[in-house]
Design an enzyme around this catalytic site. Structure first.
Site, PDB file in Angstrom:
ATOM      1  N   SER A   1      38.031 114.432  21.248  1.00 18.30           N
ATOM      2  CA  SER A   1      38.658 114.335  19.934  1.00 18.30           C
ATOM      3  C   SER A   1      38.551 115.644  19.179  1.00 18.30           C
ATOM      4  O   SER A   1      37.590 116.400  19.360  1.00 18.30           O
ATOM      5  CB  SER A   1      37.942 113.233  19.142  1.00 18.30           C
TER       6      SER A   1
ATOM      7  N   TYR B   1      30.677 109.702  14.685  1.00 24.11           N
ATOM      8  CA  TYR B   1      31.734 109.738  15.712  1.00 24.11           C
ATOM      9  C   TYR B   1      31.937 111.175  16.188  1.00 24.11           C
ATOM     10  O   TYR B   1      31.978 111.461  17.389  1.00 24.11           O
ATOM     11  CB  TYR B   1      33.035 109.175  15.132  1.00 24.11           C
TER      12      TYR B   1
HETATM   13  N1  LIG Z   1      43.895 107.439  18.494  1.00 21.95           N
HETATM   14  C1  LIG Z   1      43.495 108.601  18.007  1.00 21.95           C
HETATM   15  O1  LIG Z   1      44.020 109.104  17.005  1.00 21.95           O
HETATM   16  C2  LIG Z   1      42.410 109.369  18.696  1.00 21.95           C
HETATM   17  C3  LIG Z   1      42.122 110.675  18.257  1.00 21.95           C
HETATM   18  C4  LIG Z   1      41.135 111.392  18.896  1.00 21.95           C
HETATM   19  C5  LIG Z   1      40.443 110.840  19.959  1.00 21.95           C
HETATM   20  N2  LIG Z   1      40.715 109.570  20.334  1.00 21.95           N
HETATM   21  C6  LIG Z   1      39.929 109.017  21.449  1.00 21.95           C
HETATM   22  O2  LIG Z   1      40.789 108.383  22.360  1.00 21.95           O
HETATM   23  C7  LIG Z   1      40.142 107.254  22.937  1.00 21.95           C
HETATM   24  C8  LIG Z   1      41.003 106.015  22.737  1.00 21.95           C
HETATM   25  O3  LIG Z   1      41.329 105.849  21.376  1.00 21.95           O
HETATM   26  P1  LIG Z   1      42.353 104.718  20.921  1.00 21.95           P
HETATM   27  O4  LIG Z   1      42.818 105.111  19.568  1.00 21.95           O
HETATM   28  O5  LIG Z   1      43.322 104.453  21.988  1.00 21.95           O
HETATM   29  O6  LIG Z   1      41.348 103.479  20.763  1.00 21.95           O
HETATM   30  P2  LIG Z   1      41.572 101.902  20.763  1.00 21.95           P
HETATM   31  O7  LIG Z   1      42.986 101.545  20.459  1.00 21.95           O
HETATM   32  O8  LIG Z   1      40.520 101.353  19.851  1.00 21.95           O
HETATM   33  O9  LIG Z   1      41.225 101.505  22.262  1.00 21.95           O
HETATM   34  C9  LIG Z   1      39.914 101.628  22.725  1.00 21.95           C
HETATM   35  C10 LIG Z   1      39.785 101.087  24.124  1.00 21.95           C
HETATM   36  O10 LIG Z   1      38.405 101.101  24.465  1.00 21.95           O
HETATM   37  C11 LIG Z   1      37.990  99.768  24.814  1.00 21.95           C
HETATM   38  N3  LIG Z   1      36.641  99.499  24.343  1.00 21.95           N
HETATM   39  C12 LIG Z   1      36.155  99.609  23.079  1.00 21.95           C
HETATM   40  N4  LIG Z   1      34.887  99.191  23.032  1.00 21.95           N
HETATM   41  C13 LIG Z   1      34.551  98.819  24.290  1.00 21.95           C
HETATM   42  C14 LIG Z   1      33.373  98.282  24.886  1.00 21.95           C
HETATM   43  N5  LIG Z   1      32.264  98.033  24.169  1.00 21.95           N
HETATM   44  N6  LIG Z   1      33.394  98.014  26.202  1.00 21.95           N
HETATM   45  C15 LIG Z   1      34.508  98.223  26.943  1.00 21.95           C
HETATM   46  N7  LIG Z   1      35.635  98.726  26.445  1.00 21.95           N
HETATM   47  C16 LIG Z   1      35.664  99.013  25.132  1.00 21.95           C
HETATM   48  C17 LIG Z   1      38.986  98.861  24.144  1.00 21.95           C
HETATM   49  O11 LIG Z   1      39.154  97.655  24.885  1.00 21.95           O
HETATM   50  P3  LIG Z   1      38.494  96.227  24.512  1.00 21.95           P
HETATM   51  O12 LIG Z   1      38.544  96.093  23.031  1.00 21.95           O
HETATM   52  O13 LIG Z   1      39.372  95.292  25.256  1.00 21.95           O
HETATM   53  O14 LIG Z   1      37.105  96.270  25.050  1.00 21.95           O
HETATM   54  C18 LIG Z   1      40.277  99.681  24.253  1.00 21.95           C
HETATM   55  O15 LIG Z   1      40.886  99.471  25.506  1.00 21.95           O
HETATM   56  C19 LIG Z   1      38.770 107.189  22.306  1.00 21.95           C
HETATM   57  O16 LIG Z   1      37.842 107.886  23.122  1.00 21.95           O
HETATM   58  C20 LIG Z   1      38.954 107.924  21.008  1.00 21.95           C
HETATM   59  O17 LIG Z   1      37.752 108.478  20.535  1.00 21.95           O
HETATM   60  C21 LIG Z   1      41.672 108.826  19.734  1.00 21.95           C
END
Ligand SMILES: NC(=O)c1ccc[n+]([C@@H]2O[C@H](COP(=O)([O-])OP(=O)(O)OC[C@H]3O[C@@H](n4cnc5c(N)ncnc54)[C@H](OP(=O)(O)O)[C@@H]3O)[C@@H](O)[C@H]2O)c1
Length: 277
Positions: A144, A157
């Site tokens: 990130s 975070y």
């Molecule tokens: N979206 C952004 O703007 C952004 C920006 C920078 C970095 N990121 C990074 O990109 C990645 C994904 O972000 P996202 O926005 O796509 O997040 P998201 O929509 O919240 O999805 C997160 C995923 O992780 C899984 N997860 C969460 N807690 C878990 C647990 N305890 N055990 C197993 N699986 C778990 C969730 O599945 P379940 O709920 O089904 O378990 C889901 O599939 C993360 O590493 C985040 O830090 C995102």
């Protein structure tokens, strides 16, 4: 045989892929011909993704519903993948928490540390050893902008993602002699269900979203070439002044080479057995 199956192996393990960026990454890995082990907590969403990937890309999938903070996470995935030719670990699962540091809850901070860092660490330790023995593999450790530039009110975070950044960048050079690629994509605001859970009202309206496809494409185009990549061309241009860390000019590789020479001269430690698994 696809480029990826030849280079890395038949199977990838994608942690946290029921929605958002992880789902898009799992889809891209399948599009590139790899079979996919799908993990997250939401079994129904994983089952739906499994059907979609098998139908669209004619690959195999294996659904392993689990909480990645489970202390048995390595055991569970070891058992699920022991007979598979795994060549890629993609660790995407993470949670964030937006509020003042002292308003946050210590138990939740520890949970974040466990999911975002220790889960990533333990699974990388397990699969990296398999990859090193195979002399091929890929580690995609999702990062990130907050872990790169830091971000107040997302302090914990930010710190967890900063940990992954230094871990991945260092490991990139350490794994190179074993033909194992490592990449940490530096991602900014991308519209996902998780972002809508985290931010509301004005904050969500003011967000400038990165294109999800660009995030995914940039990640895989950097794999094997640079330890990190700032996803999104515009973002890359605006953060170009920080390129030492992003390694756009090879500075990190040179620094690592100098450091290794200083530590070991030409005698790198032989930490890994050379036999097969
Ligand atoms: N979206 C952004 O703007 C952004 C920006 C920078 C970095 N990121 C990074 O990109 C990645 C994904 O972000 P996202 O926005 O796509 O997040 P998201 O929509 O919240 O999805 C997160 C995923 O992780 C899984 N997860 C969460 N807690 C878990 C647990 N305890 N055990 C197993 N699986 C778990 C969730 O599945 P379940 O709920 O089904 O378990 C889901 O599939 C993360 O590493 C985040 O830090 C995102």
């Amino acid at each position: 045989m696809s480029e990826y199956t030849e280079k890395y192996g038949q199977w990838s393990v994608v942690c946290g892929c029921s929605q958002g960026i992880g789902k898009a990454m799992a889809t891209e890995v399948a599009r590139r011909g790899m079979n996919v082990v799908l993990t997250a907590r939401s079994k129904d969403k994983l089952d739906a993704l499994s059907v979609e990937l098998e139908k669209t890309y004619h690959v195999q999938t294996k659904v392993v519903p689990m909480d990645l903070t489970d202390p048995k996470r390595v055991e569970i995935l070891r058992e699920a993948t022991k007979d598979l030719d795994v060549g890629m670990l993609l660790y995407n699962a993470a949670v964030a928490y937006v509020r003042g540091f002292l308003d946050g809850d210590m138990d939740y901070y520890k949970y974040m540390l466990n999911l975002n860092c220790i889960g990533m660490l333990e699974l990388t330790y397990y699969y990296a050893e398999r990859f090193v023995r195979q002399r091929r593999g890929a580690l995609v450790l999702v990062g990130s902008n907050a872990g790169y530039l830091s971000m107040p009110y997302l302090t914990m975070y930010s710190a967890t993602k900063g940990f992954v950044l230094m871990f991945a960048s260092s490991l990139y050079t350490e794994m190179k002699p074993y033909n194992v690629d490592v990449v940490y994509p530096i991602i900014s605001n991308t519209e996902t269900p998780g972002m809508h859970d985290l931010f509301h009202g004005g904050a969500i309206e003011r967000m400038v979203w990165q294109d999800l496809n660009e995030v995914v494409n940039d990640t895989f185009s950097a794999l094997g070439k640079t330890p990190t990549i700032i996803t999104n061309k515009k973002m890359r241009r605006s953060l170009n002044f920080l390129r030492t860390v992003t390694d756009l000019n090879g500075t990190i590789e040179q620094t690592h080479k100098n450091g290794i020479k200083m530590l070991f001269a030409d005698d790198l430690p032989k930490q890994y057995p050379s036999e097969g698994i």
